[in-house]
Design an enzyme around this catalytic site. Sequence first.
Site, PDB file in Angstrom:
ATOM      1  CG  ASN A 290      56.851  47.528  71.483  1.00 43.27           C
ATOM      2  OD1 ASN A 290      55.702  47.290  71.832  1.00 43.27           O
ATOM      3  ND2 ASN A 290      57.130  48.357  70.496  1.00 43.27           N
TER       4      ASN A 290
ATOM      5  CD  GLN B 140      60.897  44.268  73.560  1.00 42.90           C
ATOM      6  OE1 GLN B 140      61.818  44.133  74.367  1.00 42.90           O
ATOM      7  NE2 GLN B 140      61.088  44.784  72.358  1.00 42.90           N
TER       8      GLN B 140
ATOM      9  N   GLY C 125      63.456  35.705  68.255  1.00 35.79           N
ATOM     10  CA  GLY C 125      64.816  35.313  68.604  1.00 35.79           C
ATOM     11  C   GLY C 125      65.733  36.453  68.993  1.00 35.79           C
ATOM     12  CG  HIS C 126      65.973  40.292  66.735  1.00 39.15           C
ATOM     13  ND1 HIS C 126      66.245  41.639  66.740  1.00 39.15           N
ATOM     14  CD2 HIS C 126      64.682  40.170  66.390  1.00 39.15           C
ATOM     15  CE1 HIS C 126      65.141  42.293  66.406  1.00 39.15           C
ATOM     16  NE2 HIS C 126      64.191  41.427  66.190  1.00 39.15           N
TER      17      HIS C 126
ATOM     18  CB  THR D 252      62.724  24.738  53.482  1.00 41.13           C
ATOM     19  OG1 THR D 252      62.243  24.186  52.261  1.00 41.13           O
ATOM     20  CG2 THR D 252      63.864  23.906  54.022  1.00 41.13           C
TER      21      THR D 252
ATOM     22  CB  CYS E  54      60.158  58.722  61.555  1.00 40.41           C
ATOM     23  SG  CYS E  54      59.992  58.621  59.808  1.00 40.41           S
TER      24      CYS E  54
END
Lengths: 393, 371
Positions: free
Chosen positions: A159, A187, A208-209, A245, A333
């Site tokens: 990453n 990645q 996912g993102h 769930t 940071c």
Amino acid sequence: MVSDFSSRTYLDYAASTPVDPRVLEKMLPYFTDTFGNPSSTHWYGQRSEAAIEAARRQIADVLCIQPEEILFTSGGSESDNLALRGAAWMTRETRGANQILITPVEHPAVAKTARALAAHHGFQLEYAPVDTFGGTTPQDVEPLLRTSTAVVSIIHGNNEIGTINPVAEIAEVCAASSVLLHTDAVQAAAHLPLNLSKIRADLVSLGGHKLHGPKGIGALFVRRGTPLLPILTGGSQEFGLRAGTSNVPLIVGLAEALAITQAELAQTTGKIMAMRNKLVAEVLEAIPDSILTGHPEARLRNHSSFAFKGVNGSELLMLLDGQGFACSSGSACKTGNPEPSETLLALGLAPEWASGSLRVTLGPQTTDAEIQRFLSVLPGVIETARALESQTA
Amino acid sequence: MNARVVVAMSGGVDSSVAAALLKEQGYEVIGMMLRLWTEPGRETANRCCTPEAMALARRVASQLEIPFYVVDAKDAFAEQVVTYFINEYMRGVTPNPCMICNRHIRWEFLLNRALSLGAEFMATGHYACLERDAQGRAHLFRANDQHKDQSYVLHALDPSQLDRALFPIGELTKSEVRQKAAELNLPVAHARESQDLCFLAGTRYEDFLKRNAPNTASPGAILDSYGNLLGQHAGLPFYTIGQRKGLGISSAEPLYVLEKDIASNTLRVGPADDLGCHTLTASEMNWLQPAPVQPFRALVKTRYTAPPRPATVSPDGPNRFIATFDDAVRDITPGQAAVIYLSDEVLGGGIIETQVAPAAARRRVNLLNNR
């Protein structure tokens, strides 16, 4: 001249990506129409369950695996946690293995989980060596494999520095020693063809993102027969390995996003890579005391990462944001308490270099004009950042 | 395109409202917050940048929809402010670290970053007023809220720093600021404002000095003005001019700290009558306006909490001045700033070097010498 905040350029696709409209469209009915609990007996539940199982099949087809080898999680970090904790605990239980092997450039979700297993659960943590590009090889890993090794975790596409590891070959040496291999492909899945019939890893994390899917959803590939204990216990969802769930719309979105991304790799790679290569070449050319971090060729197609001597990474990002460019830095940071990046220190970079890292990651929406504007701005910004840093010192 | 302004935010109500006002006035506002130095292990207790304060500032910025960045000034603060703080005590004077922080951290370190980010101005939540004259020169005035006025600490700015400054709440009272924050539904801390030095992180400065500069304080004699030995002091840094309590000596009349003599490591005490001084000398003069040459009448403020008092100010070259007060002042303290006001305007200020001993004490010393 200061650019307006309204004309912004996003160059941080390794941090997150916008949801593909096709993905969003496919997800929408599962928020309002098909909303039943997939564990329910009734028709509402059955429709939701059908959507999840269709998503599982869709992912299995893309990755050349079986649907029941996919578990849905809340994201890449949870997948990494489940893989390491679940495999380490179960392997110790079944055959007394108590060692964990990782590299020093893993994503924090792997590195800190491995450290927690060492600190609180009695495992021994070992590190496989990496070269100056942050890469590791089967030859590095093989001598470290023992019967007491519970699980090995080696990142697929890094990453922070973009380096791609030869995980297929590493998987072979692990399999030959009957040691489990996990790889974080969060990645990589966005940028490399991922055929898990060829990459014989036992556990593979997906999110996912990073590939134009929604946030809050991930998956863990668990090769059939891999020993694994659940880390989230409760209901019997996900074959009893991940309670809670099922998040139907996000699962549908993840599957669609992964399918679209993998299907379109071939047609998008050329353009992204050409822009990325131009960016790397011109940055190194224009800016003194600059280096590319990570491997020059074996790297994610959209990924460029640099270190600049005598620059504070957080301030660099602030200055770039002020010019309308969104990038990231391994050493940055948000709370103003920066530490040199662990990954860059592991490559052997001195702290005055490791504090000044910059990651510029491209996406399908990135244009030549944006890269051109970025290149016209960056040298001045680096000069400014260096001036600020030298006033401080 | 509107002018870009960086607001130095703290999470407090003053800087939050300052940012909101600038946004209303149409500036392109950017929030910045300094992370300052704290002793290792006490980072979460520095009231200038606790995690809570940072979270608050971030919330305010997100509510105002302005970008927000935290800037790491730990090293610069340690080098500039903490070193100064310890050194001043070592040379026997009482430091004013907030003034140094304003000059070197807020208005140099942070201002440099603001300008680098393309800002034309930097704003703070200080209570002080600015006016720009026809030549564009900035003039600094006391705040409208006299109780909150902070022009004293701002006197140390360089005129070029002042040119870049905005004090959006200087015209308001504290209660008006609170009201504005309530109107805008800005999240603000309910904790009482502390006047302690931020980097002491809630500990006493005496303990801080013992931990960080153990050689600054050694016990010595407490003498009266006749040279009589009255007791032992714990170390000169632990006393301030005008202090009465905590001397650990008994006497018929209350005794006050009159003078700290570093050379002999003695503390001189005496009765209240001896405390007042009419005259001070100041050095390291910083003129915000062109320096006068002739003596002039002015108001001089010798502490953050002291009222400005009438005096005649005699410039002694460009970097020094002598102030002679109409009435004796009890707590003139070397190391603190003496700030010169012409009515409400700050002309400049310097660091108090000496207070000239008052007539009564001089008489007794003379008597002693003639005996």
